[in-house]
Design a protein around this motif. Structure first.
Motif, PDB file in Angstrom:
ATOM      1  N   SER A 134      46.450  57.190  20.686  1.00 35.38           N
ATOM      2  CA  SER A 134      46.976  57.046  19.396  1.00 35.38           C
ATOM      3  C   SER A 134      48.644  56.177  19.494  1.00 35.38           C
ATOM      4  N   ALA A 135      48.748  55.741  18.527  1.00 41.75           N
ATOM      5  CA  ALA A 135      50.283  55.188  18.542  1.00 41.75           C
ATOM      6  C   ALA A 135      50.893  55.180  17.327  1.00 41.75           C
ATOM      7  N   TYR A 136      52.315  55.240  17.343  1.00 42.98           N
ATOM      8  CA  TYR A 136      53.199  55.426  16.084  1.00 42.98           C
ATOM      9  C   TYR A 136      53.847  54.220  16.049  1.00 42.98           C
ATOM     10  N   VAL A 137      53.512  53.422  14.646  1.00 44.83           N
ATOM     11  CA  VAL A 137      54.335  52.073  14.814  1.00 44.83           C
ATOM     12  C   VAL A 137      55.348  52.074  13.426  1.00 44.83           C
ATOM     13  N   GLY A 138      56.605  51.396  13.880  1.00 44.49           N
ATOM     14  CA  GLY A 138      57.696  51.367  12.845  1.00 44.49           C
ATOM     15  C   GLY A 138      58.021  49.764  12.941  1.00 44.49           C
ATOM     16  N   VAL A 139      58.172  49.314  11.681  1.00 43.10           N
ATOM     17  CA  VAL A 139      58.515  47.787  11.324  1.00 43.10           C
ATOM     18  C   VAL A 139      60.053  47.696  10.594  1.00 43.10           C
ATOM     19  N   SER A 140      60.984  46.660  11.000  1.00 43.78           N
ATOM     20  CA  SER A 140      62.015  46.253  10.393  1.00 43.78           C
ATOM     21  C   SER A 140      61.785  45.020  10.211  1.00 43.78           C
ATOM     22  N   ALA A 141      62.739  44.592   9.184  1.00 42.58           N
ATOM     23  CA  ALA A 141      62.654  42.945   8.935  1.00 42.58           C
ATOM     24  C   ALA A 141      63.852  42.436   9.328  1.00 42.58           C
ATOM     25  N   ASP A 142      63.574  41.357   9.996  1.00 39.69           N
ATOM     26  CA  ASP A 142      64.844  40.561  10.447  1.00 39.69           C
ATOM     27  C   ASP A 142      65.879  41.265  11.184  1.00 39.69           C
ATOM     28  N   ASN A 143      65.221  42.188  12.087  1.00 37.58           N
ATOM     29  CA  ASN A 143      66.507  42.979  13.142  1.00 37.58           C
ATOM     30  C   ASN A 143      67.522  43.800  12.240  1.00 37.58           C
ATOM     31  N   THR A 144      67.193  44.045  11.126  1.00 40.47           N
ATOM     32  CA  THR A 144      68.014  44.972  10.475  1.00 40.47           C
ATOM     33  C   THR A 144      67.976  46.439  10.869  1.00 40.47           C
ATOM     34  N   PRO A 145      68.939  47.343  10.443  1.00 45.34           N
ATOM     35  CA  PRO A 145      68.941  48.787  10.975  1.00 45.34           C
ATOM     36  C   PRO A 145      67.952  49.571  10.028  1.00 45.34           C
ATOM     37  N   SER A 146      67.454  48.791   9.347  1.00 43.97           N
ATOM     38  CA  SER A 146      66.498  49.571   8.121  1.00 43.97           C
ATOM     39  C   SER A 146      65.019  49.528   8.734  1.00 43.97           C
ATOM     40  N   TRP A 147      64.524  50.612   9.257  1.00 47.76           N
ATOM     41  CA  TRP A 147      62.898  50.774   9.743  1.00 47.76           C
ATOM     42  C   TRP A 147      62.088  51.479   8.604  1.00 47.76           C
ATOM     43  N   SER A 148      60.945  51.076   8.630  1.00 49.24           N
ATOM     44  CA  SER A 148      60.086  51.623   7.496  1.00 49.24           C
ATOM     45  C   SER A 148      60.072  53.330   7.878  1.00 49.24           C
ATOM     46  N   VAL A 149      60.363  53.928   6.771  1.00 47.87           N
ATOM     47  CA  VAL A 149      60.605  55.395   6.423  1.00 47.87           C
ATOM     48  C   VAL A 149      59.688  56.072   7.196  1.00 47.87           C
ATOM     49  N   GLN A 150      58.357  55.652   7.055  1.00 44.46           N
ATOM     50  CA  GLN A 150      57.239  56.652   7.395  1.00 44.46           C
ATOM     51  C   GLN A 150      56.504  55.533   8.413  1.00 44.46           C
ATOM     52  N   GLU A 151      56.266  56.084   9.607  1.00 49.39           N
ATOM     53  CA  GLU A 151      55.547  55.332  10.525  1.00 49.39           C
ATOM     54  C   GLU A 151      54.212  55.303  10.256  1.00 49.39           C
ATOM     55  N   ALA A 152      53.405  54.278  10.866  1.00 50.08           N
ATOM     56  CA  ALA A 152      52.119  54.066  10.776  1.00 50.08           C
ATOM     57  C   ALA A 152      51.394  54.908  11.974  1.00 50.08           C
ATOM     58  N   ILE A 153      50.270  55.666  11.871  1.00 53.51           N
ATOM     59  CA  ILE A 153      49.843  56.362  12.889  1.00 53.51           C
ATOM     60  C   ILE A 153      48.483  55.661  12.988  1.00 53.51           C
ATOM     61  N   VAL A 154      48.139  55.105  14.247  1.00 49.60           N
ATOM     62  CA  VAL A 154      47.058  54.224  14.571  1.00 49.60           C
ATOM     63  C   VAL A 154      46.337  55.117  15.774  1.00 49.60           C
ATOM     64  N   THR A 155      44.734  55.400  15.474  1.00 53.93           N
ATOM     65  CA  THR A 155      43.915  56.096  16.283  1.00 53.93           C
ATOM     66  C   THR A 155      42.764  55.084  16.645  1.00 53.93           C
ATOM     67  N   ARG A 156      42.530  55.039  17.752  1.00 51.47           N
ATOM     68  CA  ARG A 156      41.159  54.366  18.187  1.00 51.47           C
ATOM     69  C   ARG A 156      40.222  55.495  18.489  1.00 51.47           C
ATOM     70  N   PRO A 157      38.872  55.525  17.922  1.00 56.77           N
ATOM     71  CA  PRO A 157      38.117  56.657  17.984  1.00 56.77           C
ATOM     72  C   PRO A 157      37.772  56.654  19.427  1.00 56.77           C
ATOM     73  N   SER A 158      37.351  57.977  19.860  1.00 56.40           N
ATOM     74  CA  SER A 158      36.840  58.060  21.233  1.00 56.40           C
ATOM     75  C   SER A 158      35.356  57.328  21.374  1.00 56.40           C
ATOM     76  N   ALA A 159      35.105  56.771  22.521  1.00 51.74           N
ATOM     77  CA  ALA A 159      33.741  56.072  22.858  1.00 51.74           C
ATOM     78  C   ALA A 159      32.616  57.009  22.919  1.00 51.74           C
ATOM     79  N   PRO A 160      31.472  57.114  22.213  1.00 45.74           N
ATOM     80  CA  PRO A 160      30.291  58.184  22.399  1.00 45.74           C
ATOM     81  C   PRO A 160      29.751  58.111  23.632  1.00 45.74           C
ATOM     82  N   ALA A 161      29.742  59.527  24.180  1.00 42.87           N
ATOM     83  CA  ALA A 161      29.176  59.602  25.640  1.00 42.87           C
ATOM     84  C   ALA A 161      27.864  58.920  25.710  1.00 42.87           C
ATOM     85  N   PRO A 162      27.572  58.285  26.979  1.00 40.55           N
ATOM     86  CA  PRO A 162      26.226  57.609  27.038  1.00 40.55           C
ATOM     87  C   PRO A 162      25.214  58.655  27.466  1.00 40.55           C
ATOM     88  N   GLU A 163      23.930  58.349  26.946  1.00 40.26           N
ATOM     89  CA  GLU A 163      22.729  59.321  27.140  1.00 40.26           C
ATOM     90  C   GLU A 163      22.450  59.163  28.542  1.00 40.26           C
TER      91      GLU A 163
END
Length: 222
Positions: A134-163
């Motif tokens: 998982s990762a927590y992503v924030g974004v700011s426009a033109d390097n201003t001190p104002s970042w996105s209020v809520q971070e975006a939480i991105v998660t990649r699902p776990s790979a299924p176990a091989p048979e």
């Protein structure tokens, strides 16, 4: 003299920060006093530092000390492993912060990168993650001190176990033969009609008379 020094400090900052410092000085001369001038000095110094480095994500303390410097920030949404947002003005690029933990968490590490603004309204960034990460992503426009209020939480699902593979037969023993598919049974031929109980007469004709030889055991003819 104190006000002149404040204006010199404000001149080291961006135009937006200079204007805010000048406004604070003008308000201070109308009765706000030393407290307003002190706050203006802090704002000018903070702006000078911010203009010389990449704007890091704000801490809760920084956000409470400089509320007047907050500018519009991108609003983020997540689709699968892609973060999306729309432009907030005429910005030309974005600073993206990718962290391994949410804001304020102990041991949080953050990686920063710059993205050029793409044509159109849809701006995106796809996070490269390992399965189950998982990762927590924030974004700011033109390097201003104002970042996105809520971070975006991105998660990649776990790979299924091989048979597990099918077990192999022990060495030296041939595999068991497959049973042959049974063939459908052959239908028996119909039974022949039983032979007649008596032999049929053999006829002969002479003139208008039909004659035949008698059959043993027959007492009448039809």
């Amino acid at each position: 003299m104190f006000e002149i020094r404040l204006l010199e400090l404000a001149g080291m900052t961006r135009p937006a920060y200079r204007q805010k410092a000048a406004n604070q000085i003008r308000r201070s001369t109308n009765g706000r006093g030393l407290r307003a001038l002190t706050i203006t000095l802090c704002l000018a110094c903070w702006g000078a530092l911010a203009s010389t480095a990449i704007a890091a994500e704000p801490s809760p303390l920084e956000a409470s000390l400089v509320p007047e410097l907050n500018e519009p920030a991108p609003v983020l949404s997540v689709s699968s492993e892609t973060v999306r947002w729309t432009p907030i003005g005429e910005e030309t690029y974005y600073e993206v912060a990718i962290s391994n933990a949410p804001r304020g968490a102990a041991g949080r590490s953050t990686e920063y990168l710059s993205l050029t603004r793409q044509p159109g309204e849809a701006q995106t960034y796809t996070v490269a993650l390992e399965p189950g990460q998982s990762a927590y992503v924030g974004v700011s426009a033109d390097n201003t001190p104002s970042w996105s209020v809520q971070e975006a939480i991105v998660t990649r699902p776990s790979a299924p176990a091989p048979e597990p593979p099918a077990p192999e037969p022990p060495a030296g023993e041939p595999p068991a033969p497959e049973s042959p598919t049974p063939e459908p049974p052959i239908s028996e031929p119909p039974a022949e009609s039983p032979a007649p109980a008596h032999q049929a007469p053999v006829l002969s004709v002479k003139g208008s008379t039909v004659s035949w030889s008698a059959i043993p055991g027959v007492s009448s003819y039809t």
